[in-house]
Write an enzyme that holds these catalytic residues in place. Structure first.
Site, PDB file in Angstrom:
ATOM      1  N   HIS A 191       0.711  -1.408   0.147  1.00  0.00           N
ATOM      2  CA  HIS A 191      -0.020  -0.050   0.199  1.00  0.00           C
ATOM      3  C   HIS A 191       0.794   1.149   0.032  1.00  0.00           C
ATOM      4  O   HIS A 191       0.603   2.109  -0.877  1.00  0.00           O
ATOM      5  CB  HIS A 191      -0.902   0.106   1.332  1.00  0.00           C
ATOM      6  CG  HIS A 191      -1.699   1.223   1.237  1.00  0.00           C
ATOM      7  ND1 HIS A 191      -2.881   1.345   0.565  1.00  0.00           N
ATOM      8  CD2 HIS A 191      -1.570   2.200   2.249  1.00  0.00           C
ATOM      9  CE1 HIS A 191      -3.061   2.590   0.866  1.00  0.00           C
ATOM     10  NE2 HIS A 191      -2.592   3.138   1.975  1.00  0.00           N
ATOM     11  N   GLU A 433      -8.812 -10.207 -12.316  1.00  0.00           N
ATOM     12  CA  GLU A 433      -7.926 -10.403 -11.303  1.00  0.00           C
ATOM     13  C   GLU A 433      -7.738 -11.658 -10.662  1.00  0.00           C
ATOM     14  O   GLU A 433      -6.864 -12.186  -9.564  1.00  0.00           O
ATOM     15  CB  GLU A 433      -7.787  -9.420 -10.212  1.00  0.00           C
ATOM     16  CG  GLU A 433      -9.171  -9.144  -9.786  1.00  0.00           C
ATOM     17  CD  GLU A 433      -9.166  -7.762  -9.079  1.00  0.00           C
ATOM     18  OE1 GLU A 433      -8.094  -7.311  -8.594  1.00  0.00           O
ATOM     19  OE2 GLU A 433     -10.390  -7.250  -8.753  1.00  0.00           O
ATOM     20  N   ASP A 457      -3.285  -8.714  -7.979  1.00  0.00           N
ATOM     21  CA  ASP A 457      -4.218  -9.922  -7.363  1.00  0.00           C
ATOM     22  C   ASP A 457      -4.248 -10.945  -8.176  1.00  0.00           C
ATOM     23  O   ASP A 457      -3.946 -11.991  -7.663  1.00  0.00           O
ATOM     24  CB  ASP A 457      -5.559  -9.332  -7.065  1.00  0.00           C
ATOM     25  CG  ASP A 457      -5.961  -8.581  -5.822  1.00  0.00           C
ATOM     26  OD1 ASP A 457      -5.123  -9.117  -5.035  1.00  0.00           O
ATOM     27  OD2 ASP A 457      -6.701  -8.190  -5.496  1.00  0.00           O
ATOM     28  N   CYS A 504      -4.176  -2.473 -15.421  1.00  0.00           N
ATOM     29  CA  CYS A 504      -4.328  -1.730 -14.641  1.00  0.00           C
ATOM     30  C   CYS A 504      -3.589  -1.746 -13.263  1.00  0.00           C
ATOM     31  O   CYS A 504      -3.584  -0.827 -12.191  1.00  0.00           O
ATOM     32  CB  CYS A 504      -5.812  -1.067 -14.253  1.00  0.00           C
ATOM     33  SG  CYS A 504      -6.465  -2.363 -13.203  1.00  0.00           S
TER      34      CYS A 504
END
Lengths: 579, 94
Positions: A191, A433, A457, A504
């Site tokens: 993150h 994903e 993911d 993305c």
């Protein structure tokens, strides 16, 4: 002066003052006090020590009564530290000679003490460093309980040092003053890394125990290119890094000149480079770097920034703002992708045993239709103001997609009844994903208008690897042939069914993979704004024919090492300064 | 002022960790004498025997030889009783 090596996850060099954010969000900036206030600070620290002793004495009694005397005795060491004359002496020296606040003195003295523990080779002894942290927090809590003013607010530029930034922490940060991040744990896709790249500020993660080695107020250099952090640099290093900082700025300007040029190969093949954002304000920076649209608008931050769930109007206002700034460029809004992180797990009545395989993302939305509808209503209402598209995350079966579309249909019917305008033919897409969705891409392609491959993911689920777990993070690799095969097949399914496919995930912005993705036939690359110029430079320096050759060759390899090695060589041939 | 000193050996397996260090410091504080504990070897250092912070930083693992020094009226008794603590392995093990 001390040099620490970590993983550079967001480029750039910055020199600034550190604030250490611990697990309880206690911010301890260095703060000088007037000479006249020194006695008051000494009183405060003495009081906090006395209160801490009282807390512990009570705690020890309670624990002993409940669990026996032996267990109660574990607090003896804590009490020993608090009553230690050396502790008090060092605290007083710090406050008197450096004229600092009581908080800062506690932080400095305890971290110095902790550093001694970390040096010990005996594991059993060095483990006790946890007791030191515990004592530090106890004193700080008591000090801060006394409501010291001005703590926790940023008044100057800082580098944030934390164990691991939580989404809720970054959302609440005073972003105007944050110049860089450094964390104990994390990897390229953590993150912290994502936020830092989105903000365009340098970050180094995976630094081990940096939170205890840096004290608030230390001067710190973060070199996000080399993955280095320097604590209290000497004069030579300051000069060297200031020079480097300037050089990077020059490079930035050079790349900025690319902004208005199309992302077109030498043989005339054109692709679209778009940006991923978290906040509407980021649109400005993204278009400034040449983004032709927003390929991924993460809406989670609406939920994380405040304690309450966002209202329909909160959603609507953010979307309208993004649309306004985009001036007609496309905006792909991803519906809520929360779950599986600390934020939701902490709030959950029954934390999940396996959150990444649990009730997250679209699954969570389908379990809370009223919440899901609020967001969908806002998206649909905003859809008449610009080129808005809607994207469902984490789809793993066709049923989920159909359910989500049914909810959307409900929403449009409601809006119709209310005479609210919305775009009838809004493009609907899904994130690919989960391996099951990638393998069934041909089926999904008939029911949606576009795909967007979420590589982070997809890699994690394909390789069964938690990228935030340092012990296995090394297994996480976009170049794994299994991952590449899935990406290739999804792009093919899109081409065959004439729907657009974008990537993305982080991979789209990594220069290493540009040639490969281009060669596989990808037409939309959505990445963090700062990565756009470099990716564009590669695209403009090659031909589609060459990219296809590269992709064919890569797909014949059987290990990620071969893939990465080959891609690095090929990319270096085009732009030697890339790595 | 009377001085006394004694060589001791850390006998307990876990070394001079939190609990024994506290035991030592608690006892040391009962005496009026100044008490120092010295560690030789590659990184010699010395600790105030009345400060648990300093004692623990000695990082004295099993088998480390230490010297207890005391100066003050009750120096002899302090050194004897503190030395006994080490000899008894701080009541740990077996």
């Amino acid at each position: 002066m001390e040099i620490k090596k970590g993983i550079g996850v967001s480029p750039g060099v910055v020199i600034s003052t550190a604030v250490v954010l611990d697990a309880e969000d206690l911010l301890i900036p260095r703060r000088q006090v007037e000479t006249a206030d020194v006695p008051a600070e000494i009183k405060r620290v003495e009081k906090a020590l006395a209160e801490s002793v009282a807390d512990l004495t009570r705690l020890r009694k309670e624990t002993a009564a409940k669990h026996g005397k032996e267990i109660g005795n574990i607090f003896d060491f804590h009490l020993g530290i608090l009553r230690d004359k050396t502790t008090l002496k060092q605290l007083l020296t710090e406050i008197q000679t450096n004229q600092t606040t009581a908080e800062y003195a506690v932080s400095v003295v305890m971290r110095r003490f902790a550093a001694n523990f970390l040096k010990m080779s005996d594991k059993y002894l060095s483990e006790r460093v946890k007791d030191v942290y515990d004592v530090e927090r106890r004193i700080l809590r008591n000090l801060i309980g006394q409501k010291h003013k001005g703590l926790g607010q940023l008044k100057q530029d800082v580098i944030v040092i934390a164990h691991d930034l939580l989404p809720s922490q970054t959302a609440a940060l005073d972003r105007a003053h944050v110049r860089g991040f450094a964390t104990d744990v994390g990897g390229r896709t953590s993150h912290t890394a994502i936020v830092a790249r989105a903000m365009g500020i340098p970050a180094v993660v995976g630094l081990g125990d940096i939170t205890s080695e840096v004290s608030g107020g230390d001067t710190v250099i973060i070199d996000g290119n080399r993955g280095v952090l320097i604590i209290n640099p000497d004069e030579d290093q300051l000069i060297e890094h200031r020079e480097f900082e300037r050089k990077l700025i020059r490079l930035e300007t050079e790349l900025a000149e690319l902004r208005d040029l199309p992302a077109q190969t030498l043989d005339g093949h054109v692709v679209s480079l778009q940006a991923n954002i978290e906040f509407p304000e980021e649109v400005r920076d993204a278009t400034h770097r040449g983004a032709q649209g927003i390929g991924l608008y993460r809406t989670e931050f609406l939920y994380l920034a405040s304690a309450q769930e966002p209202t329909e109007e909160d959603h609507y206002n953010s979307y309208v703002e993004a649309i306004r700034l985009l001036k007609g460029r496309p905006l792909v809004i991803r519906t809520l992708d929360l779950g599986a992180d600390k934020y939701t797990q902490e709030k959950a009545a029954n934390p999940e045993r396996n959150p990444f395989l649990g009730d997250r993302s679209i699954r969570m939305c389908l379990h809370d239709i009223p919440m899901f509808k609020r967001q969908l209503r806002a998206i649909m209402r905003a859809s008449v103001l610009g080129d808005v598209r809607i994207m469902f995350p984490m789809i793993s079966t066709l049923m989920e997609l159909r359910q989500a579309k049914m909810v959307l249909k409900d929403v449009t019917e409601e809006l119709e009844d209310e005479n609210q305008p919305f775009r009838q033919d809004i493009p609907i897409g899904i994130m690919i994903e989960v391996p099951s969705a990638a393998l069934m891409a041909n089926h999904f392609a008939r029911e949606v208008n576009f795909f967007s491959i979420g590589t982070n993911d997809l890699i994690q689920y394909t390789l069964a690897c938690d990228r935030t777990n340092e012990k296995v993070a090394g297994l996480f690799c976009p170049a794994h042939p299994a991952v590449l095969a899935l990406i290739r097949d999804v792009i093919r399914a899109g081409v065959r069914n004439s729907i657009s496919v974008s990537v993305c995930g982080e991979m789209a912005g990594e220069a290493l993979y540009t040639l490969l993705l281009l060669g596989l036939g990808l037409t939309i690359f959505s990445m963090n704004g700062p990565d756009i110029p470099e990716v564009k430079k590669i695209i403009r320096s090659t031909t589609m024919a060459h990219a296809k050759q590269v992709a064919r060759r890569v797909m014949s390899f059987d290990s990620e090492r071969q893939v990465m090695h080959f891609l690095r060589e090929e990319t270096r041939k085009i732009i030697p300064e890339a790595f | 002022m009377p001085n006394a000193c004694k060589q001791v050996l850390v006998k307990n397996k876990l070394g001079l960790h939190a609990r024994p260090a506290m035991q030592f410091v608690d006892m040391a504080n009962q005496f009026t004498s100044d008490i120092k504990v010295l560690k030789g070897g590659e990184e010699p250092c010395e600790a105030d025997g009345k400060s648990v912070m300093q004692m623990i930083i000695l990082a004295a693992v099993e088998g480390t030889p230490l010297t207890i020094e005391a100066s003050g009226d009750d120096a002899d008794e302090a050194v004897r009783r503190l030395g006994d603590l080490f000899d008894s392995g701080f009541g740990e093990d077996e």
